[in-house]
Design a protein around this motif. Structure first.
Motif, PDB file in Angstrom:
ATOM      1  N   PRO A 113       0.803  -1.238   0.000  1.00 11.09           N
ATOM      2  CA  PRO A 113       0.000   0.000   0.000  1.00 11.09           C
ATOM      3  C   PRO A 113       0.828   1.277   0.000  1.00 11.09           C
ATOM      4  N   ARG A 114       2.111   1.220   0.439  1.00 13.28           N
ATOM      5  CA  ARG A 114       3.017   2.375   0.432  1.00 13.28           C
ATOM      6  C   ARG A 114       2.378   3.598   1.110  1.00 13.28           C
TER       7      ARG A 114
ATOM      8  N   LEU B  37      14.388 -12.558   7.058  1.00 14.85           N
ATOM      9  CA  LEU B  37      15.157 -11.446   6.510  1.00 14.85           C
ATOM     10  C   LEU B  37      15.909 -10.718   7.614  1.00 14.85           C
ATOM     11  N   ASN B  38      17.086 -10.243   7.271  1.00 18.68           N
ATOM     12  CA  ASN B  38      17.859  -9.404   8.185  1.00 18.68           C
ATOM     13  C   ASN B  38      17.428  -7.956   7.965  1.00 18.68           C
ATOM     14  N   VAL B  39      16.288  -7.600   8.585  1.00 19.92           N
ATOM     15  CA  VAL B  39      15.702  -6.278   8.355  1.00 19.92           C
ATOM     16  C   VAL B  39      16.637  -5.184   8.863  1.00 19.92           C
ATOM     17  N   ALA B  40      17.275  -5.417  10.017  1.00 18.07           N
ATOM     18  CA  ALA B  40      18.181  -4.410  10.571  1.00 18.07           C
ATOM     19  C   ALA B  40      19.341  -4.131   9.632  1.00 18.07           C
TER      20      ALA B  40
ATOM     21  N   ARG C 217      20.896   2.976   2.061  1.00 19.05           N
ATOM     22  CA  ARG C 217      20.236   4.277   2.058  1.00 19.05           C
ATOM     23  C   ARG C 217      19.263   4.447   0.901  1.00 19.05           C
ATOM     24  N   ARG C 218      19.402   3.646  -0.149  1.00 21.65           N
ATOM     25  CA  ARG C 218      18.490   3.759  -1.291  1.00 21.65           C
ATOM     26  C   ARG C 218      17.162   3.034  -1.043  1.00 21.65           C
ATOM     27  N   LEU C 219      17.184   2.048  -0.177  1.00 25.04           N
ATOM     28  CA  LEU C 219      15.985   1.238   0.059  1.00 25.04           C
ATOM     29  C   LEU C 219      15.444   1.354   1.474  1.00 25.04           C
ATOM     30  N   ALA C 220      16.143   2.078   2.349  1.00 24.81           N
ATOM     31  CA  ALA C 220      15.767   2.084   3.765  1.00 24.81           C
ATOM     32  C   ALA C 220      14.339   2.581   3.976  1.00 24.81           C
ATOM     33  N   ARG C 221      13.971   3.684   3.312  1.00 22.48           N
ATOM     34  CA  ARG C 221      12.634   4.244   3.511  1.00 22.48           C
ATOM     35  C   ARG C 221      11.554   3.284   3.038  1.00 22.48           C
TER      36      ARG C 221
ATOM     37  N   GLY D 204       7.246  -2.516   6.505  1.00 21.86           N
ATOM     38  CA  GLY D 204       7.026  -3.142   7.811  1.00 21.86           C
ATOM     39  C   GLY D 204       7.326  -4.627   7.824  1.00 21.86           C
ATOM     40  N   PHE D 205       8.472  -5.037   7.266  1.00 27.76           N
ATOM     41  CA  PHE D 205       8.826  -6.451   7.264  1.00 27.76           C
ATOM     42  C   PHE D 205       8.921  -7.019   8.677  1.00 27.76           C
ATOM     43  N   GLY D 206       9.527  -6.245   9.572  1.00 28.88           N
ATOM     44  CA  GLY D 206       9.691  -6.739  10.936  1.00 28.88           C
ATOM     45  C   GLY D 206       8.369  -6.988  11.633  1.00 28.88           C
ATOM     46  N   GLU D 207       7.377  -6.146  11.380  1.00 29.51           N
ATOM     47  CA  GLU D 207       6.059  -6.319  12.001  1.00 29.51           C
ATOM     48  C   GLU D 207       5.387  -7.584  11.488  1.00 29.51           C
ATOM     49  N   ILE D 208       5.571  -7.920  10.222  1.00 30.16           N
ATOM     50  CA  ILE D 208       4.958  -9.137   9.677  1.00 30.16           C
ATOM     51  C   ILE D 208       5.552 -10.370  10.336  1.00 30.16           C
ATOM     52  N   ARG D 209       6.868 -10.384  10.535  1.00 29.72           N
ATOM     53  CA  ARG D 209       7.501 -11.540  11.160  1.00 29.72           C
ATOM     54  C   ARG D 209       7.102 -11.665  12.617  1.00 29.72           C
ATOM     55  N   LEU D 210       6.966 -10.535  13.332  1.00 28.65           N
ATOM     56  CA  LEU D 210       6.561 -10.595  14.734  1.00 28.65           C
ATOM     57  C   LEU D 210       5.127 -11.064  14.877  1.00 28.65           C
ATOM     58  N   SER D 211       4.285 -10.745  13.895  1.00 28.43           N
ATOM     59  CA  SER D 211       2.869 -11.118  13.979  1.00 28.43           C
ATOM     60  C   SER D 211       2.604 -12.531  13.510  1.00 28.43           C
TER      61      SER D 211
END
Length: 382
Positions: free
Chosen positions: A249-250, A325-328, A334-338, A344-351
């Motif tokens: 959804p960006r 994935l190593n989200v950290a 810097r080109r893909l961080a935003r 929200g990859f980390g939120e998907i793995r936590l959920s």
């Protein structure tokens, strides 16, 4: 401390409500959260003082049997020492009785857990990134949070107020009817409550023991693998041969133009300056509040979309496998961080309901509360 186990047929669930405190209540909320931070800093200083003292004595050549004794960091030990100190310590003597004892217990419990994590990490019995020595919490940066486990914790019968120990009855922003009906029917029991200041608002999260029927998974024999990405948020391929895609959804990219416009307005106002002590103008405060509102809306939309996705997946498939994935490490690009943070990859793995397999340490190697790590020098694991 023994871990709480719900009754058969019950689960532990959180109900979160936004609060609408008046000026007096907000002052009391900030005071309780500040008391929790002060108690945490006291515990960190009290325990680490013996570590530093032993390190200095070792440098003087004092024998090991004559060194200063270790100070324990178990919660009962911290409570006992704090109760003896608070009435005479000038940092607490004048105001400790203005807040609930639960505020101080929150800080002591957090400090005890921090020392436990440090000891386990140093001994190699804790997964994840290495945990350093607990440090003092800054008054300016520390999040405002306080937990209540005893006292009057209830939802009022009018469905628009909650009551917390020492804080009294506080109005909530949304109705509490769902929780109230369960409590009145006897299918829910309030265990604790946590107040927290997030995104410019106060929230109260109630930990509830709720009676729940067994959730039926629609396809229990089907396993699904989820591959995460930026252009397509998730590609799901199940064992039945079906492949589905979930578009990203960006939310941040959609609101970026509005956010830039709001940030430009803030930059033109007279903001605060910590070095000179300059106070912000009223126009800056209003412009900053409008900018923060954009940030908060983006965060809420992202959390809502991710929770709906993970809930739908867990309700359909019996086995869920999520890409590791190593989200950290990925956000360092810097080109893909935003874009990665917006997805929200980390939120998907936590959920997700499953976790990667890991080795569990034997019971004999588990640390005891208050036992010192192999090398207790405070600066060794910074």
């Amino acid at each position: 401390m023994k871990k709480f186990q719900p009754q058969p047929g019950f689960v532990v669930q959180a109900y979160r409500f936004a609060l609408d405190p008046n000026a007096t209540q907000e002052h009391a909320l900030r005071s309780h959260c500040g008391a929790a931070r002060a108690a945490y800093n006291w515990a960190v200083g009290w325990v680490s003082a013996s570590w530093w003292q032993r390190r200095a004595e070792e440098s003087y050549g004092i024998p090991a049997d004559r060194l200063t004794e270790w100070r324990p960091w178990s919660l009962p030990a911290l409570r006992k020492e704090f109760n003896q100190t608070k009435k005479t310590d000038p940092r607490f003597a004048a105001w400790w009785n203005e807040n609930s004892k639960e505020a101080y217990n929150t800080g002591l419990a957090n400090a005890s857990a921090a020392f436990d994590n440090y000891a386990k990490s140093k001994q190699g019995r804790r997964m994840g990134k290495r945990v350093g020595m607990p440090r003092f919490k800054s008054k300016r940066k520390a999040p405002l949070s306080c937990r209540f486990t005893t006292g009057t914790i209830r939802v009022e019968v009018d469905g628009r107020h909650v009551t917390l120990p020492h804080l009294g009855t506080i109005r909530v922003h949304e109705p509490t009817g769902k929780l109230l009906s369960r409590v009145q029917a006897g299918t829910a029991r309030i265990l604790s409550a946590t107040v927290r200041h997030e995104r410019g608002r106060w929230f109260a999260s109630f930990q509830i023991e709720v009676k729940r029927d067994l959730v039926r998974v629609t396809r229990p024999d089907v396993a699904v693998g989820i591959d995460l990405g930026i252009k397509t948020l998730a590609v799901m391929a199940d064992s039945a041969g079906e492949v589905r895609e979930v578009s990203n959804p960006r939310h941040l990219s959609t609101a970026l133009q509005q956010l830039r416009r709001a940030s430009r307005i803030v930059s033109r106002r007279r903001g605060p300056d910590r070095h000179t002590g300059r106070k912000p103008s009223r126009r800056w405060e209003k412009a900053n509040a409008r900018r923060n509102k954009v940030h908060h809306r983006v965060a809420d939309l992202r959390a809502d979309a991710l929770h709906k996705l993970t809930t739908a997946v867990t309700a359909e498939y019996g086995t869920v496998v999520v890409e590791d994935l190593n989200v950290a490490g990925m956000v360092k690009n810097r080109r893909l961080a935003r874009h990665i943070a917006d997805a929200g990859f980390g939120e998907i793995r936590l959920s997700s309901p499953t976790k990667p397999a890991s080795a569990t340490p034997p019971a004999s190697s588990r640390p005891t509360a208050g036992s010192p790590p192999p090398r207790p020098a405070p600066g060794a694991a910074q």
